[in-house]
Enzyme design. Sequence first.
Site, PDB file in Angstrom:
ATOM      1  CE1 TYR A  47      -3.792  -2.330   0.166  1.00  0.00           C
ATOM      2  CE2 TYR A  47      -2.350  -3.465   1.995  1.00  0.00           C
ATOM      3  CZ  TYR A  47      -3.579  -3.333   0.942  1.00  0.00           C
ATOM      4  OH  TYR A  47      -4.332  -4.534   1.002  1.00  0.00           O
ATOM      5  CB  CYS A  48       4.067   1.822  -1.098  1.00  0.00           C
ATOM      6  SG  CYS A  48       5.391   3.003  -1.164  1.00  0.00           S
ATOM      7  N   GLY A  49       2.809   4.426  -2.634  1.00  0.00           N
ATOM      8  CA  GLY A  49       3.013   4.991  -3.911  1.00  0.00           C
ATOM      9  C   GLY A  49       3.700   4.288  -4.975  1.00  0.00           C
ATOM     10  CB  THR A  51       2.571  -0.561  -4.552  1.00  0.00           C
ATOM     11  OG1 THR A  51       2.493  -0.279  -3.116  1.00  0.00           O
ATOM     12  CG2 THR A  51       2.078  -2.134  -4.484  1.00  0.00           C
TER      13      THR A  51
END
Length: 169
Positions: A47-49, A51
């Site tokens: 859940y990361c920018g 990803t």
Amino acid sequence: MAQTKPATPTACPALLQYQFPRLQDDSPQNLCQYAGKVLLVVNTASYCGYTRQYEGLEALYARYGKDGLVVLGFPSNDFGKQEPGNSKEIADFCFNTYGVKFPMFAKTVVSGPGKNAFYGALTQATGATPQWNFHKYLIDRSGKVLGHYPSDVEPQSPKLVAAIEQALR
């Protein structure tokens, strides 16, 4: 019929003398199995920018795997709590969303107190600790760390691809 001498196993460099549970089933995996390969080690998060980099990492693995590149993914919840899931949830997400087939390991700590020993060795070799998810370390066939690439360096960046291609020669 001529007999061929069995291939001599590649000695395991000190940097790879660690064992981690595999993400999919927690079975112990010794990193020595990757001795003689070029490795791109990446701390990941679902859940990361960044990803979406899973897609590029899988493309690198598919393109250069036959030449000896192995991408190793280490999910971590160190930054922004962006990897909250358990192993099954992470494995399902990686495969179902991005088709990840490269080796992934159980969630671990890559920065700060409790950092796993492999990441400690990578930090010591480069002087660089991951500052966020999707930090990359490139390791040559002999187990020498060639460099590190921060999160904003995309897997398909010319700089990273050139370094991988050089290491594969």
